[in-house]
Design an enzyme around this catalytic site. Sequence first.
Site, PDB file in Angstrom:
ATOM      1  N   SER A 127     -32.747   0.887 -45.607  1.00 54.01           N
ATOM      2  CA  SER A 127     -31.548   0.753 -46.448  1.00 54.01           C
ATOM      3  C   SER A 127     -31.571   1.789 -47.561  1.00 54.01           C
ATOM      4  CB  SER A 127     -31.575  -0.658 -47.048  1.00 54.01           C
ATOM      5  OG  SER A 127     -30.739  -0.742 -48.165  1.00 54.01           O
ATOM      6  N   TYR A 152     -35.537  -7.789 -52.313  1.00 52.58           N
ATOM      7  CA  TYR A 152     -35.027  -7.346 -51.010  1.00 52.58           C
ATOM      8  C   TYR A 152     -35.315  -5.858 -50.808  1.00 52.58           C
ATOM      9  CZ  TYR A 152     -31.850  -5.344 -47.634  1.00 52.58           C
ATOM     10  OH  TYR A 152     -31.345  -4.603 -46.589  1.00 52.58           O
ATOM     11  N   LYS A 156     -37.886  -3.618 -48.086  1.00 54.65           N
ATOM     12  CA  LYS A 156     -37.573  -2.448 -47.245  1.00 54.65           C
ATOM     13  C   LYS A 156     -38.546  -1.313 -47.544  1.00 54.65           C
ATOM     14  CE  LYS A 156     -34.227  -4.168 -44.887  1.00 54.65           C
ATOM     15  NZ  LYS A 156     -34.435  -4.498 -43.475  1.00 54.65           N
TER      16      LYS A 156
HETATM   17  P1  NAD Z   1     -27.342 -10.080 -40.539  1.00 54.61           P
HETATM   18  O1  NAD Z   1     -27.853 -11.130 -41.447  1.00 54.61           O
HETATM   19  O2  NAD Z   1     -25.939 -10.178 -40.052  1.00 54.61           O
HETATM   20  O3  NAD Z   1     -28.297  -9.952 -39.257  1.00 54.61           O
HETATM   21  C1  NAD Z   1     -29.668 -10.182 -39.311  1.00 54.61           C
HETATM   22  C2  NAD Z   1     -29.985 -11.218 -38.242  1.00 54.61           C
HETATM   23  O4  NAD Z   1     -31.394 -11.450 -38.230  1.00 54.61           O
HETATM   24  C3  NAD Z   1     -29.321 -12.562 -38.503  1.00 54.61           C
HETATM   25  O5  NAD Z   1     -28.541 -12.907 -37.376  1.00 54.61           O
HETATM   26  C4  NAD Z   1     -30.483 -13.544 -38.732  1.00 54.61           C
HETATM   27  O6  NAD Z   1     -30.210 -14.820 -38.196  1.00 54.61           O
HETATM   28  C5  NAD Z   1     -31.628 -12.832 -38.025  1.00 54.61           C
HETATM   29  N1  NAD Z   1     -32.958 -13.106 -38.591  1.00 54.61           N
HETATM   30  C6  NAD Z   1     -33.343 -13.024 -39.893  1.00 54.61           C
HETATM   31  N2  NAD Z   1     -34.651 -13.346 -40.021  1.00 54.61           N
HETATM   32  C7  NAD Z   1     -35.107 -13.623 -38.766  1.00 54.61           C
HETATM   33  C8  NAD Z   1     -36.357 -14.025 -38.239  1.00 54.61           C
HETATM   34  N3  NAD Z   1     -37.413 -14.240 -39.033  1.00 54.61           N
HETATM   35  N4  NAD Z   1     -36.469 -14.216 -36.905  1.00 54.61           N
HETATM   36  C9  NAD Z   1     -35.415 -14.025 -36.085  1.00 54.61           C
HETATM   37  N5  NAD Z   1     -34.202 -13.658 -36.526  1.00 54.61           N
HETATM   38  C10 NAD Z   1     -34.038 -13.462 -37.859  1.00 54.61           C
HETATM   39  O7  NAD Z   1     -27.593  -8.665 -41.246  1.00 54.61           O
HETATM   40  P2  NAD Z   1     -27.030  -7.227 -40.891  1.00 54.61           P
HETATM   41  O8  NAD Z   1     -26.020  -6.857 -41.906  1.00 54.61           O
HETATM   42  O9  NAD Z   1     -26.696  -7.146 -39.455  1.00 54.61           O
HETATM   43  O10 NAD Z   1     -28.333  -6.360 -41.214  1.00 54.61           O
HETATM   44  C11 NAD Z   1     -29.223  -5.963 -40.188  1.00 54.61           C
HETATM   45  C12 NAD Z   1     -30.358  -5.181 -40.816  1.00 54.61           C
HETATM   46  O11 NAD Z   1     -29.832  -4.056 -41.519  1.00 54.61           O
HETATM   47  C13 NAD Z   1     -31.182  -5.959 -41.843  1.00 54.61           C
HETATM   48  O12 NAD Z   1     -32.539  -5.570 -41.700  1.00 54.61           O
HETATM   49  C14 NAD Z   1     -30.639  -5.492 -43.165  1.00 54.61           C
HETATM   50  O13 NAD Z   1     -31.591  -5.592 -44.189  1.00 54.61           O
HETATM   51  C15 NAD Z   1     -30.320  -4.038 -42.850  1.00 54.61           C
HETATM   52  N6  NAD Z   1     -29.289  -3.465 -43.724  1.00 54.61           N
HETATM   53  C16 NAD Z   1     -28.088  -4.086 -43.831  1.00 54.61           C
HETATM   54  C17 NAD Z   1     -27.108  -3.564 -44.675  1.00 54.61           C
HETATM   55  C18 NAD Z   1     -25.787  -4.256 -44.856  1.00 54.61           C
HETATM   56  O14 NAD Z   1     -25.134  -4.046 -45.885  1.00 54.61           O
HETATM   57  N7  NAD Z   1     -25.326  -5.079 -43.930  1.00 54.61           N
HETATM   58  C19 NAD Z   1     -27.358  -2.363 -45.372  1.00 54.61           C
HETATM   59  C20 NAD Z   1     -28.595  -1.745 -45.214  1.00 54.61           C
HETATM   60  C21 NAD Z   1     -29.568  -2.306 -44.370  1.00 54.61           C
HETATM   61  C1  WQD Z   2     -20.276  -2.053 -53.428  1.00 59.61           C
HETATM   62  C2  WQD Z   2     -19.514  -1.730 -54.704  1.00 59.61           C
HETATM   63  C3  WQD Z   2     -19.927  -3.215 -56.537  1.00 59.61           C
HETATM   64  C4  WQD Z   2     -18.103  -6.765 -54.821  1.00 59.61           C
HETATM   65  C5  WQD Z   2     -25.609  -3.563 -51.139  1.00 59.61           C
HETATM   66  C6  WQD Z   2     -27.096  -3.626 -51.241  1.00 59.61           C
HETATM   67  C7  WQD Z   2     -27.724  -2.467 -50.506  1.00 59.61           C
HETATM   68  C8  WQD Z   2     -27.213  -2.408 -49.083  1.00 59.61           C
HETATM   69  C9  WQD Z   2     -25.728  -2.363 -49.039  1.00 59.61           C
HETATM   70  C10 WQD Z   2     -28.637  -3.773 -47.695  1.00 59.61           C
HETATM   71  C11 WQD Z   2     -20.362  -1.869 -55.961  1.00 59.61           C
HETATM   72  C12 WQD Z   2     -18.494  -3.291 -56.105  1.00 59.61           C
HETATM   73  C13 WQD Z   2     -18.542  -5.464 -54.977  1.00 59.61           C
HETATM   74  C14 WQD Z   2     -17.057  -7.261 -55.664  1.00 59.61           C
HETATM   75  C15 WQD Z   2     -16.979  -5.108 -56.749  1.00 59.61           C
HETATM   76  N1  WQD Z   2     -27.571  -3.589 -48.349  1.00 59.61           N
HETATM   77  N2  WQD Z   2     -17.991  -4.661 -55.935  1.00 59.61           N
HETATM   78  N3  WQD Z   2     -16.540  -6.400 -56.589  1.00 59.61           N
HETATM   79  O1  WQD Z   2     -24.405  -3.286 -53.986  1.00 59.61           O
HETATM   80  O2  WQD Z   2     -23.641  -1.014 -53.108  1.00 59.61           O
HETATM   81  O3  WQD Z   2     -25.154  -2.378 -51.769  1.00 59.61           O
HETATM   82  O4  WQD Z   2     -25.215  -3.501 -49.761  1.00 59.61           O
HETATM   83  O5  WQD Z   2     -29.562  -3.063 -47.536  1.00 59.61           O
HETATM   84  O6  WQD Z   2     -29.088  -2.658 -50.547  1.00 59.61           O
HETATM   85  O7  WQD Z   2     -27.451  -3.581 -52.605  1.00 59.61           O
HETATM   86  O8  WQD Z   2     -22.820  -3.111 -51.994  1.00 59.61           O
HETATM   87  O9  WQD Z   2     -20.737  -4.128 -51.238  1.00 59.61           O
HETATM   88  O10 WQD Z   2     -22.133  -5.359 -52.952  1.00 59.61           O
HETATM   89  O11 WQD Z   2     -20.943  -3.300 -53.626  1.00 59.61           O
HETATM   90  O12 WQD Z   2     -16.485  -4.384 -57.610  1.00 59.61           O
HETATM   91  O13 WQD Z   2     -16.656  -8.412 -55.591  1.00 59.61           O
HETATM   92  O14 WQD Z   2     -18.436  -2.662 -54.842  1.00 59.61           O
HETATM   93  O15 WQD Z   2     -20.035  -3.272 -57.944  1.00 59.61           O
HETATM   94  O16 WQD Z   2     -19.987  -0.855 -56.830  1.00 59.61           O
HETATM   95  P1  WQD Z   2     -24.017  -2.439 -52.871  1.00 59.61           P
HETATM   96  P2  WQD Z   2     -21.641  -4.071 -52.405  1.00 59.61           P
END
Ligand code: NAD
Ligand code: WQD
Length: 338
Positions: A127, A152, A156
Amino acid sequence: MSKGKILVTGGCGYIGSHTIVDLIEHGYDVVSVDNLSNADESALAGVAQITGVKVKNHVIDLADREATLQLFREEAFTGVIHFAALKHVGESVHQPVRYYKNNLNSLLHVIEGMEETGCQHLIFSSSCSVYGNTEELPVTETTPRQQAESPYGRTKQMCEDILFDVCRVSPELQAVLLRYFNPAGAHPSSLIGEAPSNPASNLAPVITETAIGKRKEMMVFGDDYDTRDGSCIRDYIHVVDLAHAHTLALDYLRENRQASNCELFNLGIGAGVSVLEAIKAFEAVTGVKLNYRIGERRAGDVVAIYANAEKANRELGWQPRYDIQDIMKTAWAWEQKR
Ligand code: NAD
Ligand code: WQD
């Protein structure tokens, strides 16, 4: 002929389900493992409708070492895409132990399962949160990681460090670490999308939930930042583009094109979009007026972060096709349907 049998962990989740579609469309066989802690199996029904393929999900907690090793012994995987993790930044601040246990143990058990069964190709979901509050923009893969803003984000960073250490002593393991920026949007079919069990806190779902009336109004967290319109800037990447990068990363490993056995890639479109611009894009493509107010800054928010994704463009041949308008259009279609 199949390009291989891939274990997708977290396959019922948001990015996992979109990636399964892309993998199937590009010739891979897929098995999912998901403990359903933040999803249900309906996403796989959507996958079946889109692709015609019914993917098996093993309901196993990857933090359970024995169950995970057993799964690896039962099925011969050629590669793993490890999405499964807890991902809520705010929640991780209040439940650090749960986050460390889940995210670290899951990765460790996946690595053990791969080692034991000779499975070599691993794609790991990292991430942009590993960069912390960086001032270097755009962010490249060599931009130094700062202290993470949450437990979190630290999970990562720790998972990345575990993979750096393991790859150093295990040349047979071939790992690709993908640092996603801000994934958003939904599959154009509206058959799968983001369906979190927890209340949404990310910008795109907050916008669509406000527009459909699940929330009365939404807050823009601050308009007094030093940016072009005062609101924060992020790199929103369409989930379908993001999904395709995983297929390309597996192809890259299959074709042995990696320079080392542990490669990092940023995945973003390489351009910043402000919160107010994202709202305007939503209003423009949907014709729906959004009820929003300017609120206080949110603790822990970085002012601006966006990717330099040239390495992924060049080495994986990855070119994102969708922009913020497409993100809002598909997120809205999905919200109206679900
Ligand atoms: P999500 O929560 O929709 O999907 C993750 C899935 O993993 C879920 O369905 C959950 O039930 C499953 N899970 C969690 N822990 C588990 C375990 N111990 N055993 C088996 N299954 C388990 O999340 P997502 O948005 O699809 O994210 C996927 C990956 O990408 C994650 O590693 C997340 O940290 C990373 N990521 C997400 C974002 C984002 O904003 N969505 C951004 C950057 C990185
Ligand atoms: C985006 C922008 C908020 C909600 C997060 C995690 C990051 C990664 C991606 C997993 C920001 C603004 C949001 C609202 C707002 N995830 N906002 N009103 O914080 O950039 O990133 O998701 O790995 O680790 O931190 O994403 O979508 O929460 O926010 O103004 O109700 O929208 O302030 O500027 P963020 P976000």
